[in-house]
Design a protein around this motif. Sequence first.
Motif, mmCIF file in Angstrom:
data_model
loop_
_atom_site.group_PDB
_atom_site.id
_atom_site.type_symbol
_atom_site.label_atom_id
_atom_site.label_comp_id
_atom_site.label_asym_id
_atom_site.label_seq_id
_atom_site.Cartn_x
_atom_site.Cartn_y
_atom_site.Cartn_z
ATOM 1 N N LEU C 7 -92.652 -56.005 -28.898
ATOM 2 C CA LEU C 7 -93.091 -54.704 -28.662
ATOM 3 C C LEU C 7 -92.068 -53.746 -28.698
ATOM 4 N N LEU C 8 -92.429 -52.646 -28.437
ATOM 5 C CA LEU C 8 -91.578 -51.587 -28.607
ATOM 6 C C LEU C 8 -90.611 -51.229 -27.612
ATOM 7 N N PRO C 9 -90.949 -50.623 -26.580
ATOM 8 C CA PRO C 9 -89.864 -50.137 -25.772
ATOM 9 C C PRO C 9 -89.380 -51.290 -24.996
ATOM 10 N N GLN C 10 -88.359 -51.912 -25.413
ATOM 11 C CA GLN C 10 -87.850 -52.967 -24.560
ATOM 12 C C GLN C 10 -86.789 -52.336 -23.719
ATOM 13 N N MET C 11 -86.852 -52.499 -22.439
ATOM 14 C CA MET C 11 -85.816 -51.961 -21.608
ATOM 15 C C MET C 11 -84.611 -52.798 -21.773
ATOM 16 N N ARG C 12 -84.800 -54.076 -21.971
ATOM 17 C CA ARG C 12 -83.665 -54.929 -22.089
ATOM 18 C C ARG C 12 -84.013 -55.859 -23.180
ATOM 19 N N ARG C 13 -83.013 -56.435 -23.764
ATOM 20 C CA ARG C 13 -83.281 -57.230 -24.895
ATOM 21 C C ARG C 13 -84.142 -58.362 -24.466
ATOM 22 N N ARG C 14 -84.028 -58.758 -23.299
ATOM 23 C CA ARG C 14 -84.768 -59.922 -22.928
ATOM 24 C C ARG C 14 -86.217 -59.654 -22.824
ATOM 25 N N ASP C 75 -95.156 -55.136 -16.872
ATOM 26 C CA ASP C 75 -95.120 -54.869 -18.299
ATOM 27 C C ASP C 75 -93.974 -55.654 -18.923
ATOM 28 N N VAL C 78 -90.258 -54.504 -18.892
ATOM 29 C CA VAL C 78 -89.487 -54.257 -17.671
ATOM 30 C C VAL C 78 -89.453 -55.450 -16.728
ATOM 31 N N SER C 81 -85.691 -55.794 -15.736
ATOM 32 C CA SER C 81 -85.052 -54.612 -15.163
ATOM 33 C C SER C 81 -85.750 -54.144 -13.893
ATOM 34 N N GLN C 82 -87.085 -54.283 -13.868
ATOM 35 C CA GLN C 82 -87.818 -53.851 -12.680
ATOM 36 C C GLN C 82 -87.422 -54.703 -11.471
#
Lengths: 286, 276, 444
Positions: C7-14, C75, C78, C81-82
């Motif tokens: 998907l698109l907005p990956q906050m982190r590569r993982r 999601d 995140v 990161s969340q």
Amino acid sequence: MTRLKPYLYVAPLVLLLGFVFGTSLVRMFEFSFKMIRGVDGPWIGWRNYRLVLNQPLFWESVGHNLQLLLAIPILIGLSLLTALLLYERLRGWTLWRAVLFLPYVLAIPIIAVVMKQMFQFNGPVNEVLRWLSLDFMALDWIGSPDIALWTVMGLIVWREAALGTILFLARLLSLDESLVEAARIEGANWWQRAWHILIPQMRGVIEFFSVICVITMLSAVFAYVYILGGGRGGPGTSTMVIELYIYNALTRQSLPGIAAAVSVMLFVVSLGLIYLLFVVRRRQDD
Amino acid sequence: MTNPRTLVADGFKQAALGAAALVALAPTVFMIVTALKPQSEYMVNKVGLPREPVLEHFRAVLGSPEFFRWMGNSALLVTGTVLLSTAVAALAAYAIARMEFRGRLTLLALCTALMAVPPVVMVVPLFVLYTQIGLISSYHGAILIYAALVTPFSVYLLTTFFRTIPAEMFEAAVLDGAGDFQILTRIVLPLALPALLTLVIVNALWVWNDLLIAVIFLQDDAKRTLMAGIAVFQGRYNNQIPLTMAGMAVASAPMIILYIIFQRQFVRGLMAGAVK
Amino acid sequence: MRRTLPLLPQMRRRDVLLGMGAAGAASALPRHLAAQTPSLTMWWWGEQELPGLQAFVEESIAGYDAAQVSSMLQDTSVVISQFQTAAAAGSPPDLQYLWNGIYHMESVWFGYVKALNGLMDEGILRDSNPTVLSNFRGNTYRTGWYPLPMFILYNKDLFDRAGLDADAPPLVWEDFLDACDKLKSAGIAPFGGGAQDGYWAEWYVTHAFAQTIDTVGEAVELFIGDKDFRDPRYHEHWTRLQELRELGFLNDEISSIELYPGIDLVPAGRLAMSMSIGTRLLEDSNATGGRVGAMVLPTFGQGALAGRPIVDMQGLGIAEGSSEPEAAAAFLEYLNSPERLEAFYRLTGWLPASNRFDASLIENEAVAGMWRSWNTDNQITNVTNLMPGQFYEQAAIPTGQQVAQGSMTGEEAGDLAARVAQEWRDFNPDLVELYQEWVEDLSV
């Protein structure tokens, strides 16, 4: 009370900007000298800057932003041409104007998603080209590292030219028409009128738009690249730009210190450019 | 007027404008036409008109509550940001343009310098700050960031505009016993309507279209904006192109509709701001 | 492990996968229980790649009396990161979904995740198959939740059409090239998928790079500099990809389409072989009337891991900042009870991770076959779970994309990988030390 009044008026502004920019700008400089893990870390001097400046990927990203600058002459040329054509005010020109500004109304992420489908290797654009027997032009627009950045550039031109057209048209409409009329009566053709009379009077707005374009290309292409480049500046690293470099360092590599160092450099360069913008604007005002 | 050469020349100009309009419209047309095709038809017919248009994709998108939630979130952020930044900027610009006080020029210079800050640069320190004070994934936190990012330009533009208002108008108002705040709301702001319109449009478009701040500072699924939402949406359904396109069409509909209704104000507002 | 939907907005590569939880943040209704009942929060993910998981979570919570659990589906972009943000701020959930390897080990190193040994029943923990990648300094930090077999999906009808034996797919590289050749001659794109969003390149490393090493620890040695990607042995997987590209065996649109649309080409009959994952198998099998099969990537490599089935493992853990760790551990034990394992299968159609699951319950033949051939002692884990984020973003993905596209050779890919590994060491001296220590747990 009266002496305090002005401060009351500007207090909300100072509070707002102070809250968001105040400590943040200071911390950005501070972080750039630290090895940050989580929210803090040890002081390491210029090490982050040295690491970044020695990394080929950083310079590749900078190079891509600079390459995007090549689009500016095309962008300005197209906007100018369209604005001059609209300025003729031929039948139905307001409809053309409305349609031509539409790209600017569409959100970048939306349009990038649509374009990404259109430019697939076996997508509609290439189908049309193949149908026209122009197979040699049916390139791998978003899949080839040699071409992807040019495709991004095309998308940026497509959208930003809408703004340029409107800005230029606004300037044209504010001009005194008697000069153009006189030229017309003396038999100057459209091209001569544009080149010798109209364009010289538009220098200010052209310069202004150029500077806006430079700032855009250097620090406001994230949304374009993020979607067309598969979220990571691909294929390979061919659409990697400075903004994405900062974003990746922060969110995908847990390296806020590195992200801060690049941010500081981008900030300094942008400050120089905005200064330039004001020199230009002041000249335009005079 | 009926000179045949002019007629030919005009024909060329019209053709050139038509070609430009075609390019400008093509993606929108592709988006809508594709959304009306069944998935199976798109696989074999990527360019032409749908043989049997279907509404199932639009129905699927409009039937999912996500899209409306995302739009609601974006609308909330746009409204909050525009109100906050316009109010703050109008007050400050009035003071800077019309009052004498120490630090006036410094403040203006500072504002101008802040226009140079690319949003991405603010992400690192703000993310840390917001983590520490618990503002991640809050609407007011995001609105503060958006407002701060758009306000410097607003102050700059309004200050320039307010200065062009003739001094006599202020003097007359003062004679009538009006205070500064009344002058601002009753005289200056109505006169500055074109500039305000510009600001509202530019700032609203900016916030509506933003992806960067939205994905970093609004991580909570329930607070996702439209742009972040469609990014996810296209990733989720990237093997169902017509459905994706229906999603994109629905997502762009609010701005397109607003644009069609307020087209003249839109363009005029932008022009007013651009060329003072 | 990212894999599933890109998907698109990956906050982190993982983050990988894709998001859009069908249901958004669902929170369980508070239940009226005795005041002493502990309350737990659980942040989880997986409905995105395994529809039905949400139903399982809700049913499990509703049927649990020892604690009041509220859950939130995260999601994709995140998940990590969340959790890390909340942990840094001192308010993490009690239970957290954890991807394998570095995707949770980094949180372990930051001090955000609690060791589970000593906290919950050792037998249950071991049988849940957390995998070796969850171990650090002798402690185990996750329970396994459900397995994710990774394999090459192939279309049996296309094999038939090319005159190949659809029930005996190639095992070694020469036979693979031979099969590709026959497919190509029959006008069928032999191998590939979609690499535009990068995950294809990751999966290729999962399958092909594993063939060149003897233990997963050897992969870590490459990152920390004890071994070198410029050694032909360690970039042979990219050289082989180059070979496939040069022979014209990759589908022509591989560079411009994304991961899932690429896999879809196989059941659609437009591509003979692509890389896929277990949770998709049932659907692809049904769509083709059972005419797809799963194979291991044919072997070229001499490493001890070559030719072995790959299984990744999704898992759950407990936050260091949890105020009710014992109650959280009890809930994990409950999820691993035979009754819950059976419910997992009933509600998702997929298998839970634990050995305590009664495999005789599996009805679908494709899933049962996968269970038999992939759930063996022979299975290996996914090596990309060991990659530092910087290496993943700047080497693993770019090399795979460019080699598949034809603009980079295998050798150049090795050079780039070596350089990026060096840069990672320069940028992250602190992580290098932790990785070094981690190798001890992995080189077995």
